[in-house]
Design a protein around this motif. Structure first.
Motif, mmCIF file in Angstrom:
data_model
loop_
_atom_site.group_PDB
_atom_site.id
_atom_site.type_symbol
_atom_site.label_atom_id
_atom_site.label_comp_id
_atom_site.label_asym_id
_atom_site.label_seq_id
_atom_site.Cartn_x
_atom_site.Cartn_y
_atom_site.Cartn_z
ATOM 1 N N GLU A 109 13.962 -4.676 -6.471
ATOM 2 C CA GLU A 109 13.132 -3.761 -7.260
ATOM 3 C C GLU A 109 11.799 -3.533 -6.562
ATOM 4 O O GLU A 109 11.113 -4.479 -6.172
ATOM 5 C CB GLU A 109 12.897 -4.360 -8.648
ATOM 6 C CG GLU A 109 11.982 -3.541 -9.538
ATOM 7 C CD GLU A 109 11.746 -4.229 -10.885
ATOM 8 O OE1 GLU A 109 10.700 -3.960 -11.504
ATOM 9 O OE2 GLU A 109 12.611 -5.040 -11.308
ATOM 10 N N SER A 110 11.410 -2.239 -6.413
ATOM 11 C CA SER A 110 10.098 -1.888 -5.851
ATOM 12 C C SER A 110 9.413 -0.912 -6.794
ATOM 13 O O SER A 110 10.058 -0.063 -7.413
ATOM 14 C CB SER A 110 10.249 -1.271 -4.458
ATOM 15 O OG SER A 110 11.058 -0.106 -4.509
ATOM 16 N N ARG A 111 8.081 -1.020 -6.876
ATOM 17 C CA ARG A 111 7.329 -0.280 -7.875
ATOM 18 C C ARG A 111 6.087 0.354 -7.257
ATOM 19 O O ARG A 111 5.420 -0.265 -6.417
ATOM 20 C CB ARG A 111 6.930 -1.236 -9.010
ATOM 21 C CG ARG A 111 6.101 -0.605 -10.123
ATOM 22 C CD ARG A 111 5.580 -1.674 -11.055
ATOM 23 N NE ARG A 111 4.852 -1.089 -12.167
ATOM 24 C CZ ARG A 111 5.347 -0.939 -13.386
ATOM 25 N NH1 ARG A 111 6.564 -1.369 -13.649
ATOM 26 N NH2 ARG A 111 4.639 -0.392 -14.344
ATOM 27 N N SER A 112 5.765 1.584 -7.707
ATOM 28 C CA SER A 112 4.527 2.247 -7.308
ATOM 29 C C SER A 112 3.900 2.885 -8.541
ATOM 30 O O SER A 112 4.599 3.478 -9.359
ATOM 31 C CB SER A 112 4.793 3.312 -6.235
ATOM 32 O OG SER A 112 5.685 4.302 -6.717
ATOM 33 N N ASP A 113 2.561 2.754 -8.681
ATOM 34 C CA ASP A 113 1.830 3.273 -9.833
ATOM 35 C C ASP A 113 0.810 4.308 -9.382
ATOM 36 O O ASP A 113 0.314 4.255 -8.248
ATOM 37 C CB ASP A 113 1.106 2.143 -10.580
ATOM 38 C CG ASP A 113 2.062 1.075 -11.086
ATOM 39 O OD1 ASP A 113 1.762 -0.113 -10.876
ATOM 40 O OD2 ASP A 113 3.103 1.442 -11.658
ATOM 41 N N TRP A 114 0.466 5.249 -10.283
ATOM 42 C CA TRP A 114 -0.607 6.197 -10.010
ATOM 43 C C TRP A 114 -1.428 6.407 -11.285
ATOM 44 O O TRP A 114 -0.925 6.246 -12.393
ATOM 45 C CB TRP A 114 -0.061 7.521 -9.485
ATOM 46 C CG TRP A 114 0.731 8.324 -10.475
ATOM 47 C CD1 TRP A 114 0.264 9.272 -11.325
ATOM 48 C CD2 TRP A 114 2.125 8.235 -10.714
ATOM 49 N NE1 TRP A 114 1.277 9.783 -12.081
ATOM 50 C CE2 TRP A 114 2.447 9.156 -11.724
ATOM 51 C CE3 TRP A 114 3.161 7.462 -10.181
ATOM 52 C CZ2 TRP A 114 3.728 9.324 -12.210
ATOM 53 C CZ3 TRP A 114 4.437 7.637 -10.655
ATOM 54 C CH2 TRP A 114 4.710 8.569 -11.656
ATOM 55 N N ASN A 115 -2.690 6.786 -11.113
ATOM 56 C CA ASN A 115 -3.579 6.961 -12.254
ATOM 57 C C ASN A 115 -4.604 8.044 -11.918
ATOM 58 O O ASN A 115 -5.504 7.830 -11.102
ATOM 59 C CB ASN A 115 -4.279 5.640 -12.592
ATOM 60 C CG ASN A 115 -5.038 5.723 -13.916
ATOM 61 O OD1 ASN A 115 -5.061 6.770 -14.557
ATOM 62 N ND2 ASN A 115 -5.660 4.625 -14.298
ATOM 63 N N TYR A 116 -4.445 9.230 -12.547
ATOM 64 C CA TYR A 116 -5.385 10.322 -12.403
ATOM 65 C C TYR A 116 -6.154 10.495 -13.708
ATOM 66 O O TYR A 116 -6.023 9.713 -14.635
ATOM 67 C CB TYR A 116 -4.651 11.606 -12.010
ATOM 68 C CG TYR A 116 -3.877 11.468 -10.722
ATOM 69 C CD1 TYR A 116 -2.501 11.333 -10.740
ATOM 70 C CD2 TYR A 116 -4.539 11.434 -9.501
ATOM 71 C CE1 TYR A 116 -1.787 11.196 -9.559
ATOM 72 C CE2 TYR A 116 -3.834 11.295 -8.321
ATOM 73 C CZ TYR A 116 -2.455 11.171 -8.351
ATOM 74 O OH TYR A 116 -1.763 11.016 -7.198
ATOM 75 N N TYR A 117 -6.969 11.563 -13.779
ATOM 76 C CA TYR A 117 -7.851 11.731 -14.931
ATOM 77 C C TYR A 117 -7.069 11.911 -16.237
ATOM 78 O O TYR A 117 -7.364 11.269 -17.236
ATOM 79 C CB TYR A 117 -8.764 12.948 -14.702
ATOM 80 C CG TYR A 117 -9.788 13.146 -15.804
ATOM 81 C CD1 TYR A 117 -10.836 12.238 -15.979
ATOM 82 C CD2 TYR A 117 -9.686 14.223 -16.672
ATOM 83 C CE1 TYR A 117 -11.756 12.410 -16.988
ATOM 84 C CE2 TYR A 117 -10.610 14.409 -17.684
ATOM 85 C CZ TYR A 117 -11.639 13.494 -17.834
ATOM 86 O OH TYR A 117 -12.549 13.661 -18.838
ATOM 87 N N LEU A 118 -6.044 12.759 -16.236
ATOM 88 C CA LEU A 118 -5.269 13.030 -17.444
ATOM 89 C C LEU A 118 -3.846 12.494 -17.383
ATOM 90 O O LEU A 118 -3.166 12.460 -18.403
ATOM 91 C CB LEU A 118 -5.215 14.549 -17.717
ATOM 92 C CG LEU A 118 -6.522 15.214 -18.143
ATOM 93 C CD1 LEU A 118 -6.320 16.718 -18.268
ATOM 94 C CD2 LEU A 118 -7.008 14.639 -19.466
#
Length: 443
Positions: A217-226
């Protein structure tokens, strides 16, 4: 003098109210149940009269054996009224007014219909240990149960059981042959499927030995303004097929902003929702789960609501509304399984419509059932390879609703999307001949 007149009016209104109450027929019916009752039409005039029969308001689950009937002088005739509330009809009390109207009089019948909710069975547990399939069901009603076992797309076993009131526990032994399986449980009330769930499981070719998982299992996250989210990749680097289960907890206050696809179940756990994915990976196969929190969704929802309000306003301006729908919801066409089709015509104006002609086509893929439970078509003709159904109505009263229905049987089964024909209605209003079309049913 004025006091005496007011007293007389009060007593007259009171007597009329009492008569209305005592003339109210109360009917108790459950969702999915069928009921037939009688509407008596009595012609007390010295001439033959033609009556138009309809209900006030929009109730697509109320059908009449005849929408028009000819009654001789001094004669009484009965019209059958069919009540068929499906699972989509809300429970509660409905006050219905039936009308039989001629050019001389108007006969009314008042109904109080109490629709009771059909309580679906509650699935407490649906698990598989590789050798047995376990099902625990809590129910307030009695149901029939079909447990279908599939290997791939092939049905290999069907088990029939009965669900009684209270807790029901079942254990079904599984086939020991290696492969991917799916168990589908269908709960029926009579012939109506009220609930359907399924469970996928895998039987390994090495028996009695627990295999170490080779899924990475591999995971990637992202976080923008909305917008924020995650992407998880599951890679089966082993030599055997494996099943996997993955879940995400989402706070109820944020659920309206949460977006995910292809999840198997959505469960309630305290103040959160639990999204569950279940999948099977072949050797060297990958599976991707992606989800996000989109806080701009609120703006999109507001725009969508405004759009639908405009569409609804435009639809209200139409003189005649024609709605085509299926009696029972289906997901695909199955060979030999009968399909009921309804055409609802509503006069939304304050004027009488005359020379109303309703036309619909039955494609060659279907066989037409020539026994009609409702209004029989005035004409059934061949147009090429298709059957053309024609109903003729001499007049449609203001705000009157008519429902025309027929049944067809697919000659072959289809798994792809299918579009039914569009019904056409032609009518005359104020010396003008107009035409309107129905919606299109797509499954």
């Amino acid at each position: 003098m004025r006091k005496n007149i007011n007293l007389f009016v009060f007593i007259l209104v009171l007597l009329c109210s009492i008569n209305s109450v005592y003339g109210l027929e109360t009917i108790n019916i459950q969702q999915g149940e069928h009921r037939e009752l009688v509407f008596e039409i009595n012609n007390s005039y010295g001439e033959e009269l033609r009556y138009s029969v309809y209900s006030v308001g929009w109730y697509p689950w109320i059908f009449f054996s005849y929408s028009q009937i000819l009654v001789k002088s001094g004669e009484s005739k009965n019209i059958s009224v069919f009540l068929q509330p499906n699972l989509g009809i809300d429970e509660g009390e409905y006050y219905i007014k039936l009308i039989a109207k001629s050019r001389k009089d108007e006969i009314e019948k008042y109904l109080k219909i109490i629709i009771r909710d059909l309580k679906k069975p509650e699935i407490k547990e649906f698990v598989c240990d590789g050798k047995n399939l376990g099902l625990v069901v809590e129910s307030e009603e009695t149901f029939g149960l079909f447990m279908d076992i599939y290997k791939g797309s092939r049905l290999i076993k069907r088990i029939e059981e009965n669900i009684s009131i209270g807790e029901n526990s079942f254990t079904f032994p599984l086939d020991s042959e290696y492969g991917d399986y799916m168990a589908e449980a269908s709960f029926l009330k009579g012939n109506l499927v009220v609930e359907r769930i399924n469970k996928s499981y895998l039987i390994q070719y090495i028996e009695g030995v627990e295999q170490e998982s080779k899924i990475v299992e591999s995971r990637s996250d992202w976080n923008y303004y909305l917008v924020s989210g995650s992407r998880i990749v599951f890679d089966n680097r082993g030599m055997i097929t494996e099943s996997k289960k993955y879940s995400v907890l989402v706070d109820k206050s944020l659920d309206s902003f949460f977006k995910a696809t292809n999840y198997k179940e959505k469960l309630v756990e305290g103040n959160s929702y639990k999204y569950v994915w279940e999948f099977v990976l072949l050797p060297n196969q990958k599976y991707i789960i992606s989800y996000s929190y989109n806080y701009s969704l609120f703006l999109i929802v507001c725009l969508a609501i405004a759009f639908f309000v405009i569409l609804f306003g435009l639809s209200l301006r139409r003189e005649v509304k024609v709605k085509k729908f299926l009696m029972k919801r289906i997901n695909k066409l199955e060979e030999g399984k009968e399909v009921g089709v309804c055409i609802e015509v509503i006069n939304k104006t304050k004027h009488e419509l005359s020379n109303v002609l309703i036309e619909d086509y039955v494609q060659p893929i279907f066989k037409l059932n020539r026994e009609f439970s409702g209004i029989r078509p005035d004409k059934i003709m061949k147009v090429g390879a298709k059957n053309k159904l024609v109903w003729k109505v001499s007049r449609l009263e203001p705000k009157e609703t008519r429902v025309f229905s027929y049944k067809i049987t697919p000659r072959i089964g289809l798994i792809e999307t299918y579009s039914f024909s569009i019904a056409k209605v032609r009518y005359k209003i104020k010396d003008l001949v107009k035409m309107v079309f129905s919606n299109q049913i797509i499954i």
